[in-house]
Design a protein around this motif. Structure first.
Motif, mmCIF file in Angstrom:
data_model
loop_
_atom_site.group_PDB
_atom_site.id
_atom_site.type_symbol
_atom_site.label_atom_id
_atom_site.label_comp_id
_atom_site.label_asym_id
_atom_site.label_seq_id
_atom_site.Cartn_x
_atom_site.Cartn_y
_atom_site.Cartn_z
ATOM 1 N N THR A 1 0.849 -1.203 0.000
ATOM 2 C CA THR A 1 0.000 0.000 0.000
ATOM 3 C C THR A 1 0.874 1.238 0.000
ATOM 4 O OG1 THR A 1 -1.526 -1.237 1.380
ATOM 5 C CG2 THR A 1 -1.927 1.121 1.199
ATOM 6 N N LEU B 1 2.012 5.019 0.844
ATOM 7 C CA LEU B 1 1.801 5.853 2.022
ATOM 8 C C LEU B 1 0.778 6.938 1.675
ATOM 9 C CD1 LEU B 1 2.748 6.192 4.901
ATOM 10 C CD2 LEU B 1 4.583 7.666 4.083
ATOM 11 N N GLU C 1 -2.096 5.621 3.526
ATOM 12 C CA GLU C 1 -2.015 4.204 3.901
ATOM 13 C C GLU C 1 -3.328 3.486 3.632
ATOM 14 O OE1 GLU C 1 -0.414 3.769 7.902
ATOM 15 O OE2 GLU C 1 1.231 2.741 6.877
#
Ligand SMILES: Nc1ncnc2c1ncn2[C@@H]1O[C@H](COP(=O)(O)OP(=O)(O)O)[C@@H](O)[C@H]1O
Ligand code: SF4
Ligand SMILES: [Mg+2]
Length: 322
Positions: A2, A4, A75
């Motif tokens: 993922t 940030l 995130e």
């Protein structure tokens, strides 16, 4: 993994004021469909001329610009779905350093008080605050005897160090740096860039690094996104973009950077920019760069080139890339 921070088709259209009866209010299409990802520990630069939408992009992530369309994720969390408290908590993870440290610092607060501000707001005890401020000053290269100075008694570079220390107070993971060295002398610029690089290595930070100057991002960014009139027109690893720019706009920006190598064979072709950035109030229908492009074809005035993957890691928005 993922990202940030991720922008998905972000649009920010600033509403203007209606000028008369029956006429719709003009809209500034500052950001017009930006896709961008920053991974943990990575520096992504957004580069382009003044007015192309760089600050508005960063400000949208900070909640300082209204999102007209698209999404921003931190995130994997959609920022538009966060509660007020969650949004406030996110401030610990995502901080900002703007261009002008004079505007960013209250002239009445000492260096120590300025750096302590976010800690005090978050309810830290006086003893913990004092220790943390000492550590932060050392981290950014400020002397302990500067603790009680006021911003105007410091040099521009020292003031920007105070702003950086304050941004790091709550241990963020991402710092949006919006033209952080543009107001500084060239000799001081490299000191602050080196500081940002060292801090990144020591603290594992990520940066969204905004600059109108491609030469500034060369040594600090892992990836470069070149922005023009609200869209990204070229993206790739920094070294690759500098070595072989594919979009005519990137080529023009790079050719404007003075070349230290002036030997005849080393001299680069000059592709200078003519004309001005078109108004984001009425962006062109076709390619946004068509009015200034030296290799435009008839299709460029009619259709918008899509962003296309070139190789593994490069993207270019042009019908006729180099
Ligand atoms: N708060 C605002 N209200 C209305 N228009 C704005 C606002 N902020 C920026 N703009 C407009 O949006 C466009 C992009 O501005 P900006 O994001 O500041 O560009 P850059 O940072 O690349 O110089 C410009 O045309 C600017 O005038
Ligand atoms: S699409 Fe056409 S006008 Fe736009 S940059 Fe490419 S060649 Fe130039
Ligand atoms: Mg700006």
């Amino acid at each position: 993994m993922t990202a940030l921070l991720e922008f998905q088709n972000l649009k920010v259209h600033w509403p203007g004021r209606a000028s008369g009866w029956g006429k719709p209010a003009p809209v500034t299409r500052a950001v017009d469909g930006v896709n961008l990802k920053i991974k943990a520990g990575e520096t992504v630069a957004v580069v382009g001329e003044s007015g192309c939408g760089k600050s508005t992009t960063g400000n949208a992530a900070l909640g300082l610009a209204p999102i007209t369309d698209g999404k921003i994720f931190f995130e994997g969390r959609d920022l538009s779905l966060l509660s007020k408290q969650e949004r406030r908590d996110l401030w610990q993870d995502m901080q900002v350093v703007f261009q002008d440290p004079v505007a960013a610092l209250n002239p009445r607060l000492t260096v120590a008080r300025a750096i302590a501000e976010p800690l005090v707001i978050h309810g830290w005890s006086a003893a913990k605050v004092a220790n943390r401020v000492d550590d932060l000053m050392a981290l950014v290269g400020l002397n302990p005897d500067q603790r009680d100075r006021r911003p105007m008694a410091l040099s521009g570079g020292q003031r920007q160090r105070v702003v950086i220390a304050r941004a790091l107070a709550l241990s963020p993971r991402l710092v949006i740096c919006d033209e952080p060295v543009s107001a500084l002398d060239v000799s001081i610029q490299s000191q602050i860039l080196n500081l940002l690089l060292r801090l990144q290595h020591e603290l594992g930070l990520s940066y969204l690094f905004i600059s109108h100057d491609l030469s500034v991002v060369r040594h600090i960014a892992d990836r470069v996104c070149v922005m023009y009139l609200g869209v990204i027109v070229e993206e790739g690893p920094t070294a690759d973009v500098f070595a072989a720019p594919q979009h005519p706009y990137t080529r023009a920006l790079l050719s404007a950077i003075p070349q230290p190598d002036v030997s005849r064979r080393g001299r680069k072709e000059r592709v200078l920019l003519k004309g001005d950035l078109p108004s984001p109030l009425a962006p062109p229908k076709g390619c946004p760069f068509a009015s200034r492009c030296t290799i435009a074809q008839s299709v460029c005035a009619i259709s918008r080139p899509p962003m296309e993957l070139r190789g593994d890691d490069r993207k270019v928005r042009c019908f006729n890339p180099a």
